[in-house]
Each structure stands twice: as C-alpha cells, then as structure tokens.
Design a protein around this motif. Sequence first.
Motif, PDB file in Angstrom:
ATOM      1  N   TRP A 172       0.821  -1.219   0.000  1.00  0.00           N
ATOM      2  CA  TRP A 172       0.000   0.000   0.000  1.00  0.00           C
ATOM      3  C   TRP A 172       0.848   1.260   0.000  1.00  0.00           C
ATOM      4  N   GLY A 173       2.001   1.240   0.642  1.00  0.00           N
ATOM      5  CA  GLY A 173       2.888   2.399   0.616  1.00  0.00           C
ATOM      6  C   GLY A 173       3.385   2.683  -0.797  1.00  0.00           C
ATOM      7  N   GLY A 174       3.785   1.637  -1.503  1.00  0.00           N
ATOM      8  CA  GLY A 174       4.233   1.796  -2.888  1.00  0.00           C
ATOM      9  C   GLY A 174       3.116   2.323  -3.772  1.00  0.00           C
ATOM     10  N   LEU A 175       1.909   1.809  -3.552  1.00  0.00           N
ATOM     11  CA  LEU A 175       0.747   2.266  -4.326  1.00  0.00           C
ATOM     12  C   LEU A 175       0.499   3.754  -4.083  1.00  0.00           C
ATOM     13  N   ILE A 176       0.553   4.175  -2.833  1.00  0.00           N
ATOM     14  CA  ILE A 176       0.338   5.589  -2.510  1.00  0.00           C
ATOM     15  C   ILE A 176       1.411   6.453  -3.156  1.00  0.00           C
ATOM     16  N   ASN A 177       2.659   6.003  -3.123  1.00  0.00           N
ATOM     17  CA  ASN A 177       3.740   6.770  -3.751  1.00  0.00           C
ATOM     18  C   ASN A 177       3.514   6.944  -5.247  1.00  0.00           C
ATOM     19  N   GLU A 178       3.107   5.867  -5.923  1.00  0.00           N
ATOM     20  CA  GLU A 178       2.861   5.956  -7.366  1.00  0.00           C
ATOM     21  C   GLU A 178       1.675   6.870  -7.662  1.00  0.00           C
ATOM     22  N   CYS A 179       0.638   6.794  -6.846  1.00  0.00           N
ATOM     23  CA  CYS A 179      -0.519   7.676  -7.030  1.00  0.00           C
ATOM     24  C   CYS A 179      -0.121   9.132  -6.844  1.00  0.00           C
ATOM     25  N   ASN A 180       0.740   9.404  -5.868  1.00  0.00           N
ATOM     26  CA  ASN A 180       1.216  10.777  -5.664  1.00  0.00           C
ATOM     27  C   ASN A 180       1.977  11.279  -6.884  1.00  0.00           C
ATOM     28  N   GLU A 181       2.778  10.417  -7.489  1.00  0.00           N
ATOM     29  CA  GLU A 181       3.519  10.805  -8.693  1.00  0.00           C
ATOM     30  C   GLU A 181       2.556  11.166  -9.829  1.00  0.00           C
ATOM     31  N   ILE A 182       1.505  10.370  -9.981  1.00  0.00           N
ATOM     32  CA  ILE A 182       0.505  10.650 -11.021  1.00  0.00           C
ATOM     33  C   ILE A 182      -0.226  11.956 -10.719  1.00  0.00           C
ATOM     34  N   LEU A 183      -0.610  12.143  -9.458  1.00  0.00           N
ATOM     35  CA  LEU A 183      -1.393  13.322  -9.083  1.00  0.00           C
ATOM     36  C   LEU A 183      -0.583  14.617  -9.155  1.00  0.00           C
ATOM     37  N   GLU A 184       0.735  14.531  -9.105  1.00  0.00           N
ATOM     38  CA  GLU A 184       1.552  15.734  -9.293  1.00  0.00           C
ATOM     39  C   GLU A 184       1.412  16.271 -10.708  1.00  0.00           C
ATOM     40  N   VAL A 185       1.210  15.366 -11.665  1.00  0.00           N
ATOM     41  CA  VAL A 185       1.099  15.768 -13.066  1.00  0.00           C
ATOM     42  C   VAL A 185      -0.364  15.985 -13.454  1.00  0.00           C
TER      43      VAL A 185
END
Length: 91
Positions: free
Chosen positions: A50-63
């Motif tokens: 879940w931590g990895g998933l949240i990190n990837e979602c944050n990367e997407i949401l920055e863009v």
Amino acid sequence: MNEIQTLIEANQLDEALRLINDNRNQVADMEAKIQLHRQAAMVYSKKQNWGGLINECNEILEVIPHDKQALVDMEMAKSILGFFHPDQFNP
C-alpha cells in the motif's frame, strides 16, 4: 510497455517492476512516464504494497491533479492502512 502489461497480467510482478524501474530512466515523454507510474501502481496493488501504491498515485497526481483512478487507488490504500478494529486486540 506492452511487455510490462503482459507480465502484470501473468502475475510476474517482480519482473514487471524490474522492467518498470529500468524504463523510468530511459523515458523522456511525460505520457509514457505516467503510464509507467500507472503500471507500477497496478503491481503494488496486486502485491498489497500500500505504501508503494500511494507513492505511485502521488507521482501521477503531481502531473494530473484530478486523475480519477489515482484518487480512487489512494483512497483505497489509505482506507486499508487506516483500518482499526478494537475487538482484534481483545479476543
């Protein structure tokens, strides 16, 4: 990237993640980078990381700040991480 998707569908998640990480440094196109983040999010979701998933979602949401899938995935991961049931501590 089709090879990565094939690996994800075949549940060869470690190999898919390796290819994703190898490709991150080589891709210059923003759309392709977002696709890699989406694929990494799928891998982390399947692995229940879940931590990895949240990190990837944050990367997407920055863009893409209002990306629906990233928002849904992040909310799901936060919900799972935040789950608390007091009866589990007092059997």
